[in-house]
Design an enzyme around this catalytic site. Structure first.
Site, PDB file in Angstrom:
ATOM      1  N   TYR A  11       0.807   4.030  -1.263  1.00 48.55           N
ATOM      2  CA  TYR A  11       0.281   5.498  -1.103  1.00 48.55           C
ATOM      3  C   TYR A  11      -0.169   5.962   0.306  1.00 48.55           C
ATOM      4  CZ  TYR A  11      -3.962   2.375  -0.631  1.00 48.55           C
ATOM      5  OH  TYR A  11      -4.606   1.224   0.054  1.00 48.55           O
ATOM      6  N   GLU A  12      -0.034   5.122   1.344  1.00 48.14           N
ATOM      7  CA  GLU A  12      -0.378   5.360   2.631  1.00 48.14           C
ATOM      8  C   GLU A  12       0.998   5.960   3.336  1.00 48.14           C
ATOM      9  OE1 GLU A  12      -1.299   1.428   4.777  1.00 48.14           O
ATOM     10  OE2 GLU A  12      -3.312   1.525   3.677  1.00 48.14           O
ATOM     11  N   GLN A  13       2.021   5.906   2.788  1.00 54.67           N
ATOM     12  CA  GLN A  13       3.182   6.652   3.191  1.00 54.67           C
ATOM     13  C   GLN A  13       3.421   6.232   4.802  1.00 54.67           C
ATOM     14  OE1 GLN A  13       2.610  10.670   2.665  1.00 54.67           O
ATOM     15  NE2 GLN A  13       3.294  10.631   0.396  1.00 54.67           N
ATOM     16  N   HIS A  58       0.812  -1.469  -0.245  1.00 51.68           N
ATOM     17  CA  HIS A  58      -0.013   0.040  -0.024  1.00 51.68           C
ATOM     18  C   HIS A  58       0.823   1.227   0.084  1.00 51.68           C
ATOM     19  CE1 HIS A  58      -3.290  -2.954   0.900  1.00 51.68           C
ATOM     20  NE2 HIS A  58      -2.571  -3.115   1.989  1.00 51.68           N
TER      21      HIS A  58
END
Length: 258
Positions: A127-129, A125
Site C-alpha cells: 500500500y505504500e507504493q 507493504h
C-alpha cells in the site's frame, strides 16, 4: 478544520498529485540541510563513512525495515513514493511530531526500483507504493519541494535552482526485470523457486549453486547491487562530462567566430 480538510481534498484531486517522471519523498530536513548532505542519502551512507559499516543494499531487507518499523542503520536505499498523495500520507504518519516538514519532488533514474513490481506478492507493504533509490538521490536530482505546515501542503512548488534537467530528463526507473536479481530474498525463500525470480536467482540463492569463490546468496546479491550502482553512476558521470564538453565546444566556436 473544515477549510483544512477542503484544501486537502482539492490537493488530492489536483494534477500535482501524479506525475509519471517524478517521485516524492516526505522528509523532516529542510532543503539547506539536504544540500549540505549532498542530497537524500541512505542511512547506511553515513554509517559507512562514520564507522566503516558496509551498506546493506538488499531491497527485501530495505522494504521490511526493522522489527520496530524504523529504517535499518545500514540501509543502502532511500524510499520515495509514486505520488504526492502517498508521500503526504507517509509524512502525516511518520512525521506527525513535526509542525513543518517537506515533500521533495525527485526526477526518476535507473537506480530506482518499484518495490511492488520487483518483490511482487512478497512486497511487505504494498500500500505504500514505494520506489526505492539504490545508493541515494543527489541534490541535482531534486526538482523542488513543497512545505507542509500542520498537515496542509503549501500550493507553491519551490524549485531547486541546482536541479539539472539535462542529466535526468530522459531517464526512467529501472524495469522490474533489472531488479529481480537484486530482490534480496533469503537464500531458501520460496520466491527463488517461483516465477519470475527463478530465472534471475543469483548464485547461492534458491536452487542455484554457490559461486566459485563460495559467496553466499546475500554476498552475491550485495556484489550484484554494487555493480549495478557503479554502472549507473558511471552513466551519469559520462552524461555530465558530455554536457560539459558540449558547452566548451559551443564556447570555443563562438569565440572563434568573433
Amino acid at each position: 478544520m473544515k477549510n483544512i480538510t477542503f484544501i486537502f481534498f482539492i490537493l488530492l484531486a489536483s494534477p500535482l498529485y501524479a506525475n509519471g517522471d517524478k517521485l516524492y519523498r516526505a522528509d523532516s530536513r529542510p532543503p539547506d540541510e539536504i544540500k549540505r548532505s549532498g542530497g537524500l542519502m541512505p542511512r547506511g551512507h553515513n554509517e559507512y563513512f562514520d564507522r566503516g559499516t558496509q551498506m546493506n543494499i538488499n531491497l527485501y531487507d530495505h522494504a521490511r525495515g526493522t522489527q520496530t518499523g524504523f529504517v535499518r542503520y545500514d540501509d543502502g536505499y532511500v524510499s520515495t513514493s509514486l505520488s504526492l498523495r502517498s508521500a503526504h500520507l507517509a509524512g502525516q504518519s511518520i512525521l506527525s511530531g513535526y509542525s513543518t516538514y517537506y515533500i521533495y519532488v525527485i526526477a526518476t533514474a535507473p537506480n530506482m526500483f518499484n518495490v511492488n513490481d520487483v518483490l511482487g506478492v512478497y512486497s511487505p507493504h504494498p500500500y505504500e507504493q514505494e520506489v526505492s533509490a539504490l545508493g541515494g538521490i543527489p541534490y541535482s536530482q531534486i526538482y523542488g519541494w513543497y512545505r507542509v505546515n500542520f498537515g496542509v501542503i503549501d500550493e507553491r512548488l519551490h524549485r531547486n535552482r541546482e536541479y539539472r534537467d539535462r542529466y535526468y530528463r530522459n531517464l526512467n526507473i529501472a524495469p522490474a526485470e533489472d531488479g529481480y536479481r537484486l530482490a534480496g530474498f533469503p537464500p531458501d525463500h520460496q520466491a527463488w523457486r517461483e516465477e519470475p525470480w527463478i530465472h534471475h536467482a543469483p548464485q547461492g540463492c534458491g536452487n542455484s549453486s554457490r559461486t566459485i569463490t563460495g559467496d553466499t546468496c546475500n554476498e552475491e546479491t550485495q556484489n550484484l547491487s554494487t555493480i549495478y550502482l557503479r554502472k549507473y553512476q558511471s552513466k551519469v558521470k559520462r552524461q555530465i562530462f558530455s554536457d560539459y564538453q558540449s558547452e566548451v565546444d559551443i564556447y570555443n566556436r563562438i569565440r572563434n567566430e568573433l
